[in-house]
Design a protein around this motif. Sequence first.
Motif, short mmCIF file in Angstrom:
data_model
loop_
_atom_site.label_atom_id
_atom_site.label_comp_id
_atom_site.label_asym_id
_atom_site.label_seq_id
_atom_site.Cartn_x
_atom_site.Cartn_y
_atom_site.Cartn_z
N ARG A 44 34.94 14.57 3.65
CA ARG A 44 33.68 15.30 3.46
C ARG A 44 33.92 16.78 3.14
NH1 ARG A 44 30.29 15.91 7.27
NH2 ARG A 44 28.38 15.44 6.10
N VAL A 45 34.78 17.01 2.16
CA VAL A 45 35.23 18.37 1.87
C VAL A 45 34.09 19.23 1.34
CG1 VAL A 45 36.81 19.74 0.47
CG2 VAL A 45 37.62 17.64 1.56
N ALA A 46 33.29 18.71 0.41
CA ALA A 46 32.18 19.50 -0.11
C ALA A 46 31.17 19.81 0.99
CB ALA A 46 31.51 18.79 -1.28
N ALA A 47 30.89 18.82 1.83
CA ALA A 47 29.94 19.05 2.93
C ALA A 47 30.45 20.13 3.87
CB ALA A 47 29.70 17.74 3.68
N ARG A 48 31.75 20.15 4.09
CA ARG A 48 32.33 21.19 4.95
C ARG A 48 32.22 22.57 4.30
NH1 ARG A 48 38.05 18.44 5.91
NH2 ARG A 48 38.61 20.54 6.63
N LEU A 49 32.38 22.63 2.99
CA LEU A 49 32.22 23.90 2.29
C LEU A 49 30.78 24.38 2.38
CD1 LEU A 49 33.19 26.23 0.56
CD2 LEU A 49 33.05 24.73 -1.44
N VAL A 50 29.85 23.47 2.22
CA VAL A 50 28.43 23.83 2.34
C VAL A 50 28.13 24.34 3.75
CG1 VAL A 50 26.11 22.84 2.39
CG2 VAL A 50 27.63 22.35 0.47
N LYS A 51 28.74 23.72 4.75
CA LYS A 51 28.54 24.15 6.13
C LYS A 51 29.13 25.54 6.34
CE LYS A 51 26.72 22.32 9.88
NZ LYS A 51 25.31 21.85 9.88
N ALA A 52 30.29 25.81 5.74
CA ALA A 52 30.89 27.14 5.83
C ALA A 52 30.02 28.19 5.16
CB ALA A 52 32.29 27.12 5.22
N CYS A 53 29.39 27.81 4.03
CA CYS A 53 28.46 28.72 3.37
C CYS A 53 27.26 29.02 4.26
CB CYS A 53 27.98 28.12 2.05
SG CYS A 53 29.22 28.07 0.73
N GLU A 54 26.75 27.99 4.89
CA GLU A 54 25.60 28.17 5.79
C GLU A 54 25.93 29.13 6.92
OE1 GLU A 54 23.46 25.29 8.91
OE2 GLU A 54 23.42 24.52 6.86
N ALA A 55 27.14 29.01 7.46
CA ALA A 55 27.56 29.92 8.53
C ALA A 55 27.62 31.37 8.05
CB ALA A 55 28.92 29.48 9.07
N GLU A 56 27.82 31.55 6.75
CA GLU A 56 27.91 32.90 6.18
C GLU A 56 26.56 33.39 5.64
OE1 GLU A 56 30.45 35.00 5.79
OE2 GLU A 56 32.22 33.81 6.32
N LEU A 66 34.74 29.53 0.66
CA LEU A 66 35.82 28.79 0.01
C LEU A 66 37.17 29.17 0.62
CD1 LEU A 66 36.55 26.77 -2.21
CD2 LEU A 66 36.66 28.69 -3.82
N GLY A 67 37.32 30.43 0.98
CA GLY A 67 38.54 30.85 1.66
C GLY A 67 38.69 30.19 3.02
N THR A 68 37.59 30.08 3.75
CA THR A 68 37.62 29.40 5.05
C THR A 68 38.04 27.95 4.89
OG1 THR A 68 35.90 30.84 5.95
CG2 THR A 68 36.20 28.71 7.02
N LEU A 69 37.46 27.27 3.90
CA LEU A 69 37.82 25.87 3.66
C LEU A 69 39.28 25.75 3.25
CD1 LEU A 69 36.95 22.87 3.29
CD2 LEU A 69 36.50 23.45 0.90
N THR A 70 39.74 26.65 2.41
CA THR A 70 41.14 26.62 1.95
C THR A 70 42.09 26.70 3.14
OG1 THR A 70 40.49 27.66 -0.14
CG2 THR A 70 42.83 27.73 0.44
N ASP A 71 41.78 27.57 4.08
CA ASP A 71 42.62 27.69 5.28
C ASP A 71 42.58 26.41 6.10
OD1 ASP A 71 43.20 30.29 4.53
OD2 ASP A 71 41.74 31.21 5.90
N GLU A 72 41.41 25.80 6.22
CA GLU A 72 41.31 24.55 6.97
C GLU A 72 42.14 23.45 6.33
OE1 GLU A 72 37.28 23.32 7.30
OE2 GLU A 72 36.65 25.03 8.54
N ILE A 73 42.06 23.32 5.01
CA ILE A 73 42.80 22.29 4.29
C ILE A 73 44.31 22.52 4.44
CG2 ILE A 73 43.30 21.32 2.01
CD1 ILE A 73 40.56 20.52 3.08
N ALA A 74 44.70 23.78 4.39
CA ALA A 74 46.13 24.11 4.55
C ALA A 74 46.63 23.72 5.94
CB ALA A 74 46.36 25.59 4.30
N ARG A 75 45.80 23.97 6.95
CA ARG A 75 46.21 23.60 8.31
C ARG A 75 46.31 22.09 8.45
NH1 ARG A 75 42.69 27.88 9.70
NH2 ARG A 75 40.99 26.42 10.13
N GLU A 76 45.41 21.38 7.81
CA GLU A 76 45.44 19.93 7.90
C GLU A 76 46.65 19.32 7.20
OE1 GLU A 76 40.55 19.64 7.89
OE2 GLU A 76 41.71 18.87 6.19
N ALA A 77 47.18 20.04 6.22
CA ALA A 77 48.32 19.54 5.46
C ALA A 77 49.65 19.77 6.17
CB ALA A 77 48.37 20.21 4.08
#
Length: 468
Positions: A405-417, A453-464
């Motif tokens: 649910r990567v796009a949904a997570r990005l939308v959630k990160a946008c909402e937080a901002e 998008l930066g927040t999501l990028t960091d999350e994806i990097a940690r998951e990898a």
Amino acid sequence: MTQHPRHGANSLSARDIANVLHPYTNLVAHRSEGPLMIVRGEGVRVFDEAGRGYIDGMAGLWCASLGFDNERLVEAATRQMRRLPFYHGFTGRGHEPMVELAEMLIARAPVPMSKVFFANSGSEANDSAVKMIWYVNNALGRPNKKKIISRLKGYHGVTVASASLTGLPNNHRLFDLPIPGILHAGTPHHYHEARPGEDEDAFSTRLAEELEAMILAEGPDTVAAFFAEPVMGAGGVIVPPRGYFPKIQAVLRRHDVLMVADEVICGFGRTGRYWGCQALDIQPDILTCAKALSSSFLPISAVMVNERVYQALAAGSESIGTWGHGFTYSGHPVSAAVGVETLKIYDEMGLEEHATRVGARLQSGLRALCGDHPLVGEVRGIGMVAAVELAEDRADRRGFDPARRVAARLVKACEAEGLILRALPNDTVAFSPPIIMSEAEVDAMLDIFGRALGTLTDEIAREARPAA
């Protein structure tokens, strides 16, 4: 992510969870996650029950073109409420706002149109167009010419007929849809659907040839109409290649198949032109519109038909005594009065020039921000509608596992901002801000998106990273 505010058992959020059945929502998850409860709007921003503001980058649902407060529209509704709060159009009744709005739509139509039928939503408009098409062919003595072709990933609404036209699986699953007689042609998305080495012109030619093969296989005497959004909205903001629609319409003309343009999202400046038909070179026989027709201040939609379609409707009504279709609120005087005032505002603001100028800022800004980002597969759009599609592997255009649910997570990160966007299929994030948005507000929206998008990028990097 922060939880949406809940202030005790009597808060708006708690009352919502207890009583409201939400559209397009995981109803079980909603019980624990709760709503984002919006209580007021101002310009391009809305505010939640805790007083926090958000830039609404989706204009609600692609629709609040003039933003979330406009005194002229409020005054237009109030005046009409006091003068004539309701009347209908059944059995030849009429009223001034309905007549005036019909005149304004005919005058602004992208091709010559004859008559306007009013409904209350895009779904109802498209459903009405389906019934018109069936009625017309019966009136013309062609009872077998009833099949309708739309497209995979197209979106045309949620009534039984319009949801059948829609080419998205979740609009069919568990609903026993589509109904018989609805076919779905290919999606004009070069990024995903083109064959290796196939340029946009060759891709469009192939899709037209595939459409013609479908019509021939079904029998041209059984195929009545082709429905299409100029730019696909809910299916992923898919802009067809230049030349696609002229090639498609050449096929339709050869086989006497009506062209129906669904302008529910694209109409009234969204593509940078007044109509998406003008931006994408479409000459429709029937045009449906809604949403920005009233800037969504009140529900209203319209179906415009050309003279050929009207004459067949008229002949059918003469043969049986009536055209037996309509809604209690078709052309509701208050909604129509707001529609009239909305179109006047568009004229005064220089709708096309404004949407083109601000849309250019949106398109160039998104490409500058995301064009070479490792998580972005494609940036696409036209005018004031755009999308960013995320990809796990840019080189082979491979998306993420949907379960992430990567796009949904990005939308959630946008909402937080402080930004509201929408996640669509294929991990796509859509933008469709109010048309009145300024260039400075576009910049503010993109700044927030960049941080998310930066927040999501960091999350994806940690998951990898491998587990310790």
